[in-house]
Design an enzyme around this catalytic site. Structure first.
Site, PDB file in Angstrom:
ATOM      1  N   HIS A 186       6.491 -12.757   8.286  1.00  0.00           N
ATOM      2  CA  HIS A 186       6.514 -11.349   7.880  1.00  0.00           C
ATOM      3  C   HIS A 186       7.599 -11.577   6.658  1.00  0.00           C
ATOM      4  CE1 HIS A 186       7.155  -7.013   7.507  1.00  0.00           C
ATOM      5  NE2 HIS A 186       5.813  -7.012   8.015  1.00  0.00           N
ATOM      6  N   ASP A 205      -1.499  -8.547  12.349  1.00  0.00           N
ATOM      7  CA  ASP A 205      -2.614  -9.207  11.813  1.00  0.00           C
ATOM      8  C   ASP A 205      -3.113 -10.320  12.935  1.00  0.00           C
ATOM      9  OD1 ASP A 205      -2.950  -7.420   9.620  1.00  0.00           O
ATOM     10  OD2 ASP A 205      -1.372  -8.795   8.604  1.00  0.00           O
ATOM     11  N   ARG A 222       4.068  -4.577  16.896  1.00  0.00           N
ATOM     12  CA  ARG A 222       2.750  -4.330  16.862  1.00  0.00           C
ATOM     13  C   ARG A 222       1.791  -5.282  17.531  1.00  0.00           C
ATOM     14  NH1 ARG A 222       2.375  -3.005  10.571  1.00  0.00           N
ATOM     15  NH2 ARG A 222       3.146  -5.284  10.725  1.00  0.00           N
ATOM     16  N   SER A 265       0.833  -1.216   0.142  1.00  0.00           N
ATOM     17  CA  SER A 265       0.072  -0.083   0.125  1.00  0.00           C
ATOM     18  C   SER A 265       0.984   1.114   0.141  1.00  0.00           C
ATOM     19  CB  SER A 265      -1.082   0.189   1.187  1.00  0.00           C
ATOM     20  OG  SER A 265      -0.444  -0.104   2.360  1.00  0.00           O
ATOM     21  N   HIS A 309      -2.222  -8.526   2.061  1.00  0.00           N
ATOM     22  CA  HIS A 309      -1.740  -7.354   2.514  1.00  0.00           C
ATOM     23  C   HIS A 309      -2.889  -7.052   3.563  1.00  0.00           C
ATOM     24  CE1 HIS A 309       0.174  -3.873   3.559  1.00  0.00           C
ATOM     25  NE2 HIS A 309      -0.067  -3.029   2.499  1.00  0.00           N
TER      26      HIS A 309
END
Length: 448
Positions: free
Chosen positions: A332, A387, A341, A253, A283
């Site tokens: 990742h 995620d 995160r 993105s 994504h």
């Protein structure tokens, strides 16, 4: 420079911030290119060429850097450091999560803002947030069964009529002023996205009514427009929006925004390109894939009368891997340790929802999955990414429409991708145009 900007944003670009930084950074980059332009910084292998340019160092990115071991740094600050120094809604640093406006300021200027500066930016964004009537009419007309991300992209594209950059370019603005007009557009995009996103959410899942509360910050007002009024959920949204803003430039993105912007498309069109990339299953859709996997696991063993524990999770994980599928939320492209995160979301859950059933499942998965993936041996990074946790937190607060989750990601990522787009224009970065090669050419290099 400042005379071309709206009055409300002059504080952001006053002498000691952007206005002073731009010429110095331009000079530094020009010197780097002139004096060291032929310095080799890496080699590209055939595997990297075929494999999506993975890890090829070929992009300048001002706002963040992703280290394989320690994770993301926003302008040199880790996530815990951001949580410690960036202003919060309470006004007490470290009491609650940073406000999104504070990380927007940080990414744009590389400086930690004061609460007063952040509040001025909040007011500026609220002032810019009014949607044109044609955009409201268009978004309200979209079919409810259209994917929310498709609707978000359509809504943002329709806002392009407001582009100051496009108007200035058409009027012959000099290249040296491009970043000034780009900043106006960037702040407008960031300002209008929450209402477009909220209209979609309320239209698709509820009554279509969107209620603002501009006495709150950006995140709190967004929560009210979505229909949530729990202060704890406000804090989750502040955390969620901040940690999803930027992840260096190589992710799809951010890279798509940079690429489209390099053609001198205005920030509305450039970020629409980024949103199209974000909508892909590899994504931005990943967090809903994680939640679906967890729920499938839970439903399977509840139907069989078995508890969800380390043993049954291990069983389900091997079933997934043996079916040649990936474990969503793990691995990742860059990171080789647990995503910070993920860690900050886990800490939020331990503080606000330690007894939540799905959180406990996620926590148990975390305790067994790395060893499973190491034994499997085909995953470069066996640790959880962002995620792996975000969907479970949203679900706890009753935000169960997981097809919509990527829209939240889209609202957040605008801050990082567009902060970099400002610097793309300020530094005069050129049209991005890598050289492609044919398979036959690659074979010829090998034979040489």
């Amino acid at each position: 420079m400042a005379h071309l900007l709206s009055k409300s944003v002059k504080q952001l670009v006053r002498k000691e911030t952007l206005a002073a930084q731009v010429p110095e950074k331009q000079k530094s980059l020009l010197a780097l290119k002139k004096e060291h332009g032929d310095h080799v910084i890496g080699n590209v292998t055939i595997d990297q060429c075929i494999g999506g340019a993975r890890s090829v160092k070929c992009m300048v990115w001002e706002t963040s850097n992703l280290d394989p071991e320690e994770g993301i740094r926003f302008r040199g600050l880790t996530i815990p450091e951001c949580q410690a120094v960036l202003p919060t809604y309470s006004g007490v640093t470290g009491d609650g999560e940073p406000m999104l406006e504070s990380i927007l300021w940080l990414l744009l200027t590389s400086e930690v803002p004061t609460k007063e500066q952040v509040d001025s930016l909040t007011a500026d964004l609220h002032a810019r947030a009014e949607l044109p009537e044609h955009v409201k009419t268009l978004v309200n007309s979209l079919p409810k069964d259209m994917h929310p991300m498709t609707q978000l992209i359509i809504g943002l594209n329709a806002c392009q009529t407001e582009s100051q950059f496009a108007k200035a370019y058409a009027d012959g603005a000099p290249k040296t002023d491009y970043h000034i007009h780009a900043l106006e557009d960037i702040l407008k995009v960031v300002a209008v996205l929450p209402e477009i996103a909220a209209m979609i959410y309320r239209n698709v899942y509820f009554d279509g009514i969107v209620t603002k509360d501009t006495s709150l910050d950006y995140s709190g007002n967004f929560c009210r427009m979505l229909g949530y009024d729990d202060p704890s959920f406000d804090e989750l949204m502040r955390l969620y929006l901040c940690i999803h803003t930027d992840h260096e430039g190589g992710n799809a993105s951010a890279h798509a925004t940079h690429l489209v912007g390099s053609t001198l498309s205005d920030p509305f069109l450039a970020y629409s390109g980024g949103l199209n990339a974000l909508a892909g299953p590899l994504h931005g859709l990943a967090n809903q894939e994680v939640l679906k996997w967890i729920q499938d696991l839970k439903n399977k063993f509840e139907a069989e009368g078995k508890p969800v524990n380390a043993d049954t999770i291990t069983e389900f994980a091997w079933e997934t891997l043996n079916a040649k599928k990936v474990i969503p939320g793990y691995g990742h492209a860059v990171l080789r340790k647990t995503d910070p995160r993920y860690t900050c979301q886990r800490e939020f859950a331990l503080k606000h929802m330690p007894d939540d059933e799905l959180f406990n499942v996620v926590d148990t998965i975390y305790s067994v999955m790395p060893d499973i993936l190491k034994e499997h041996g085909k995953v470069a990074n066996p640790y959880p990414n962002v995620d792996s946790h975000s969907g479970v937190l949203l679900w706890h607060y009753g935000f169960t429409q997981f097809q919509y989750y990527t829209v939240l990601f889209g609202v957040s990522r605008s801050v990082g991708a567009l902060s970099q787009l400002y610097w793309d224009r300020a530094l005069g970065l050129p049209l991005e145009r890598p050289k492609s090669v044919t398979p036959e050419w690659l074979w010829s290099q090998v034979k040489k």
